[in-house]
Design a protein around this motif. Structure first.
Motif, PDB file in Angstrom:
ATOM      1  N   SER A  43      -6.452  -0.887   3.983  1.00  0.00           N
ATOM      2  CA  SER A  43      -7.647  -1.272   4.741  1.00  0.00           C
ATOM      3  C   SER A  43      -7.836  -2.781   4.734  1.00  0.00           C
ATOM      4  CB  SER A  43      -8.897  -0.582   4.160  1.00  0.00           C
ATOM      5  OG  SER A  43      -8.781   0.812   4.237  1.00  0.00           O
ATOM      6  N   GLY A  44      -7.682  -3.388   3.555  1.00  0.00           N
ATOM      7  CA  GLY A  44      -7.866  -4.828   3.456  1.00  0.00           C
ATOM      8  C   GLY A  44      -6.818  -5.594   4.248  1.00  0.00           C
ATOM      9  N   ALA A  45      -5.560  -5.139   4.194  1.00  0.00           N
ATOM     10  CA  ALA A  45      -4.490  -5.809   4.933  1.00  0.00           C
ATOM     11  C   ALA A  45      -4.697  -5.667   6.436  1.00  0.00           C
ATOM     12  CB  ALA A  45      -3.137  -5.228   4.532  1.00  0.00           C
ATOM     13  N   THR A  46      -5.088  -4.473   6.867  1.00  0.00           N
ATOM     14  CA  THR A  46      -5.319  -4.237   8.292  1.00  0.00           C
ATOM     15  C   THR A  46      -6.494  -5.063   8.800  1.00  0.00           C
ATOM     16  OG1 THR A  46      -4.457  -1.981   8.051  1.00  0.00           O
ATOM     17  CG2 THR A  46      -5.746  -2.460  10.034  1.00  0.00           C
ATOM     18  N   GLN A  47      -7.534  -5.140   7.988  1.00  0.00           N
ATOM     19  CA  GLN A  47      -8.681  -5.964   8.373  1.00  0.00           C
ATOM     20  C   GLN A  47      -8.286  -7.432   8.434  1.00  0.00           C
ATOM     21  OE1 GLN A  47     -12.001  -5.923   5.656  1.00  0.00           O
ATOM     22  NE2 GLN A  47     -13.420  -6.704   7.173  1.00  0.00           N
ATOM     23  N   SER A  48      -7.450  -7.882   7.512  1.00  0.00           N
ATOM     24  CA  SER A  48      -6.990  -9.272   7.536  1.00  0.00           C
ATOM     25  C   SER A  48      -6.204  -9.574   8.804  1.00  0.00           C
ATOM     26  CB  SER A  48      -6.123  -9.567   6.304  1.00  0.00           C
ATOM     27  OG  SER A  48      -6.869  -9.456   5.111  1.00  0.00           O
ATOM     28  N   LEU A  49      -5.393  -8.612   9.244  1.00  0.00           N
ATOM     29  CA  LEU A  49      -4.661  -8.789  10.491  1.00  0.00           C
ATOM     30  C   LEU A  49      -5.618  -8.943  11.669  1.00  0.00           C
ATOM     31  CD1 LEU A  49      -1.632  -6.312  10.432  1.00  0.00           C
ATOM     32  CD2 LEU A  49      -1.542  -8.799  10.604  1.00  0.00           C
ATOM     33  N   ALA A  50      -6.650  -8.073  11.693  1.00  0.00           N
ATOM     34  CA  ALA A  50      -7.613  -8.133  12.794  1.00  0.00           C
ATOM     35  C   ALA A  50      -8.375  -9.450  12.791  1.00  0.00           C
ATOM     36  CB  ALA A  50      -8.577  -6.952  12.694  1.00  0.00           C
ATOM     37  N   VAL A  51      -8.798  -9.878  11.599  1.00  0.00           N
ATOM     38  CA  VAL A  51      -9.526 -11.144  11.497  1.00  0.00           C
ATOM     39  C   VAL A  51      -8.615 -12.302  11.872  1.00  0.00           C
ATOM     40  CG1 VAL A  51     -10.669 -12.717   9.889  1.00  0.00           C
ATOM     41  CG2 VAL A  51     -11.172 -10.280   9.801  1.00  0.00           C
ATOM     42  N   ALA A  68       0.837  -1.207   0.000  1.00  0.00           N
ATOM     43  CA  ALA A  68       0.000   0.000   0.000  1.00  0.00           C
ATOM     44  C   ALA A  68       0.873   1.258   0.000  1.00  0.00           C
ATOM     45  CB  ALA A  68      -0.928  -0.012   1.216  1.00  0.00           C
ATOM     46  N   VAL A  69       1.929   1.255   0.792  1.00  0.00           N
ATOM     47  CA  VAL A  69       2.839   2.405   0.838  1.00  0.00           C
ATOM     48  C   VAL A  69       3.572   2.565  -0.503  1.00  0.00           C
ATOM     49  CG1 VAL A  69       4.873   3.374   1.963  1.00  0.00           C
ATOM     50  CG2 VAL A  69       3.113   2.221   3.335  1.00  0.00           C
ATOM     51  N   LEU A  70       3.993   1.447  -1.081  1.00  0.00           N
ATOM     52  CA  LEU A  70       4.703   1.506  -2.362  1.00  0.00           C
ATOM     53  C   LEU A  70       3.803   2.019  -3.488  1.00  0.00           C
ATOM     54  CD1 LEU A  70       6.724  -1.850  -2.240  1.00  0.00           C
ATOM     55  CD2 LEU A  70       7.568   0.476  -1.820  1.00  0.00           C
ATOM     56  N   VAL A  71       2.520   1.661  -3.449  1.00  0.00           N
ATOM     57  CA  VAL A  71       1.585   2.095  -4.492  1.00  0.00           C
ATOM     58  C   VAL A  71       1.479   3.618  -4.527  1.00  0.00           C
ATOM     59  CG1 VAL A  71      -0.885   2.171  -5.063  1.00  0.00           C
ATOM     60  CG2 VAL A  71       0.240  -0.023  -4.691  1.00  0.00           C
ATOM     61  N   LEU A  72       1.611   4.264  -3.377  1.00  0.00           N
ATOM     62  CA  LEU A  72       1.536   5.730  -3.337  1.00  0.00           C
ATOM     63  C   LEU A  72       2.644   6.374  -4.164  1.00  0.00           C
ATOM     64  CD1 LEU A  72       0.712   6.363   0.430  1.00  0.00           C
ATOM     65  CD2 LEU A  72      -0.816   6.711  -1.523  1.00  0.00           C
ATOM     66  N   ALA A  73       3.751   5.663  -4.327  1.00  0.00           N
ATOM     67  CA  ALA A  73       4.873   6.215  -5.086  1.00  0.00           C
ATOM     68  C   ALA A  73       4.723   5.997  -6.587  1.00  0.00           C
ATOM     69  CB  ALA A  73       6.180   5.591  -4.604  1.00  0.00           C
ATOM     70  N   TRP A  97      -6.140   8.012  -8.115  1.00  0.00           N
ATOM     71  CA  TRP A  97      -6.258   6.554  -8.305  1.00  0.00           C
ATOM     72  C   TRP A  97      -5.253   5.820  -7.429  1.00  0.00           C
ATOM     73  CZ3 TRP A  97     -10.350   4.549 -10.476  1.00  0.00           C
ATOM     74  CH2 TRP A  97     -10.371   3.185 -10.755  1.00  0.00           C
ATOM     75  N   GLY A  98      -4.030   6.348  -7.331  1.00  0.00           N
ATOM     76  CA  GLY A  98      -3.022   5.733  -6.477  1.00  0.00           C
ATOM     77  C   GLY A  98      -3.421   5.750  -5.014  1.00  0.00           C
ATOM     78  N   VAL A  99      -3.966   6.884  -4.561  1.00  0.00           N
ATOM     79  CA  VAL A  99      -4.423   6.987  -3.172  1.00  0.00           C
ATOM     80  C   VAL A  99      -5.563   6.007  -2.907  1.00  0.00           C
ATOM     81  CG1 VAL A  99      -5.583   8.499  -1.506  1.00  0.00           C
ATOM     82  CG2 VAL A  99      -3.652   9.357  -2.849  1.00  0.00           C
ATOM     83  N   LEU A 100      -6.479   5.899  -3.877  1.00  0.00           N
ATOM     84  CA  LEU A 100      -7.624   5.000  -3.712  1.00  0.00           C
ATOM     85  C   LEU A 100      -7.163   3.544  -3.607  1.00  0.00           C
ATOM     86  CD1 LEU A 100     -10.732   4.756  -3.664  1.00  0.00           C
ATOM     87  CD2 LEU A 100     -10.660   4.486  -6.139  1.00  0.00           C
ATOM     88  N   VAL A 101      -6.255   3.128  -4.490  1.00  0.00           N
ATOM     89  CA  VAL A 101      -5.758   1.746  -4.466  1.00  0.00           C
ATOM     90  C   VAL A 101      -4.957   1.489  -3.196  1.00  0.00           C
ATOM     91  CG1 VAL A 101      -4.254   0.081  -5.618  1.00  0.00           C
ATOM     92  CG2 VAL A 101      -5.778   1.518  -6.974  1.00  0.00           C
ATOM     93  N   ALA A 102      -4.139   2.461  -2.797  1.00  0.00           N
ATOM     94  CA  ALA A 102      -3.349   2.305  -1.568  1.00  0.00           C
ATOM     95  C   ALA A 102      -4.263   2.176  -0.351  1.00  0.00           C
ATOM     96  CB  ALA A 102      -2.408   3.492  -1.397  1.00  0.00           C
ATOM     97  N   PHE A 103      -5.317   2.983  -0.327  1.00  0.00           N
ATOM     98  CA  PHE A 103      -6.270   2.911   0.786  1.00  0.00           C
ATOM     99  C   PHE A 103      -6.943   1.546   0.822  1.00  0.00           C
ATOM    100  CE2 PHE A 103     -10.697   3.369   2.249  1.00  0.00           C
ATOM    101  CZ  PHE A 103     -10.471   3.775   3.563  1.00  0.00           C
ATOM    102  N   MET A 104      -7.338   1.043  -0.353  1.00  0.00           N
ATOM    103  CA  MET A 104      -7.976  -0.269  -0.433  1.00  0.00           C
ATOM    104  C   MET A 104      -7.039  -1.359   0.087  1.00  0.00           C
ATOM    105  SD  MET A 104      -7.881  -3.263  -2.470  1.00  0.00           S
ATOM    106  CE  MET A 104      -7.334  -2.798  -4.112  1.00  0.00           C
ATOM    107  N   LEU A 105      -5.777  -1.295  -0.325  1.00  0.00           N
ATOM    108  CA  LEU A 105      -4.810  -2.306   0.106  1.00  0.00           C
ATOM    109  C   LEU A 105      -4.549  -2.218   1.606  1.00  0.00           C
ATOM    110  CD1 LEU A 105      -2.221  -2.066  -2.812  1.00  0.00           C
ATOM    111  CD2 LEU A 105      -3.695  -4.017  -2.309  1.00  0.00           C
TER     112      LEU A 105
END
Length: 368
Positions: free
Chosen positions: A227-235, A195-200, A217-225
């Motif tokens: 959020s999804g990764a963080t949610q996966s950690l929580a789950v 997600a951090v790399l996508v911002l670049a 578009w980069g911010v949107l994709v980074a946010f999606m990644l």
């Protein structure tokens, strides 16, 4: 059914699987139609406003490809006996809701790989189909569709959750370490890094001067990644706690009270016996209702001597009774069949042992 607060539209069923589309898809279709029109105009300067028809056709074809990508996940899951609740197309692509995770890393990997495999195959087919086409616009659509599917397939293969490649990495770590939760942690952390790399990327592509569209578009994709990764950690953390989810450890001591007993007297009796919950019983001593904590807390203290305990209780239904031997996923599955705030816990002979509060289960899963 909702996605991001929007009510989704039902399109129908595929192989018995419900298919929905989020209204946000129309937003993205509009963005693609307008955002890609300048590219079409440079290729076909004589089209004028008809170029919007071409870009809209591309948006529709792209989401047909996304739909086939998700169908492949759904059918692969069904082939391994995993229940599929539905497919939803939305502004970030699509999502297949599978009721439970694959029981083995091998099956998890195959279900995850099905989507990118279909996207790459569609890209190859579209490219091959464009070769004999001589009409300019159909050839152009086929070629950009081929490129889009190849990019989607390759991007989804990146080893980072929530992408399909992240699920494949999770399955590989699970297979080699024997630890499913370690696989989730590794793949989810990789997702946060990606997600951090996508911002670049917009800066790298545009030589340090990204366009507004590329940056958004980069911010949107980074946010999606992220959020999804963080949610996966929580789950993943929650699933790691599932084996310890035991009614014996979580149940609250309960006191049986007759339905006509005033709330104030029922509370006094509960305090005397060290109970945190109250169960309404009939004249034969059989439980008939569970006193609801929220309704009890909302009742003004001055009314409690005049209101019978049955007025703040929920009638006991079969789905509100759980066995003391139910643990982990079995317990959660039983609770999902009857969503309520309190459950009666009984032993093998059906005798009342206490009350299980949904809030206590939530706290246990959250590690509180």
């Amino acid at each position: 059914m909702r996605f991001g607060g929007w009510r989704n539209l039902r399109l129908g069923r595929v192989a018995g699987i419900p298919v929905h589309v989020s209204p946000t898809w129309f937003v993205v279709a509009a963005v693609i139609t307008v955002g890609f029109q300048p590219f079409v105009a440079r290729t076909f300067p004589d089209l004028g406003s008809a170029g919007y028809v071409v870009t809209f056709a591309f948006a529709v074809l792209l989401y047909v490809s996304v739909f086939l990508h998700e169908v492949s996940h759904a059918l692969a899951a069904r082939a391994f006996g995993l229940p599929v609740r539905g497919i939803t197309l939305h502004f970030l692509g699509g999502h297949t809701e599978i009721e439970r995770d694959a029981p083995t890393p091998g099956r998890d990997l195959l279900v995850s790989a099905a989507g990118p495999a279909v996207s790459l195959a569609l890209g190859g087919l579209a490219l091959a189909a464009s070769i004999p086409v001589t009409a300019d616009i159909p050839e152009y659509l086929l070629r950009v569709l081929a490129a889009a599917n190849i990019v989607v397939g390759a991007f989804n293969l990146l080893p980072a959750l929530p992408l399909d490649g992240g699920h494949m990495l999770r399955a590989a770590v699970w297979r080699f370490t024997g630890d499913e939760h370690r696989g989730t942690r590794v793949a989810a952390r990789a997702g946060q890094v990606l997600a951090v790399l996508v911002l670049a990327v917009p800066f790298a592509v545009a030589g340090g001067r990204p366009t507004t569209f590329g940056l958004l578009w980069g911010v949107l994709v980074a946010f999606m990644l992220w959020s999804g990764a963080t949610q996966s950690l929580a789950v993943g953390r929650m699933r790691a706690r599932l084996p310890d989810l035991d009614p014996r450890r979580l149940l609250r001591r309960a006191v049986a009270v007759p339905p006509e007993l005033p709330v104030s007297e029922a509370l006094r009796l509960a305090r005397e016996r060290g109970a945190r919950s109250m169960v309404i019983t009939n004249s034969a001593g059989a439980p008939t209702a569970l006193v609801n904590d929220a309704a009890l807390a909302a009742m003004p203290e001055e009314r409690r001597p005049w209101v019978p305990a049955s007025d703040v209780a929920r009638p006991l239904r079969s789905g509100m009774v759980v066995g003391v031997d139910m643990r982990g996923e079995d317990l959660l599955r039983a609770m999902r069949h009857e969503l309520t705030s309190e459950y009666l816990v009984v032993d093998e002979q059906g005798r009342m042992l206490g009350v299980l509060a949904a809030s206590d289960v939530d706290a246990a899963l959250a590690g509180r």
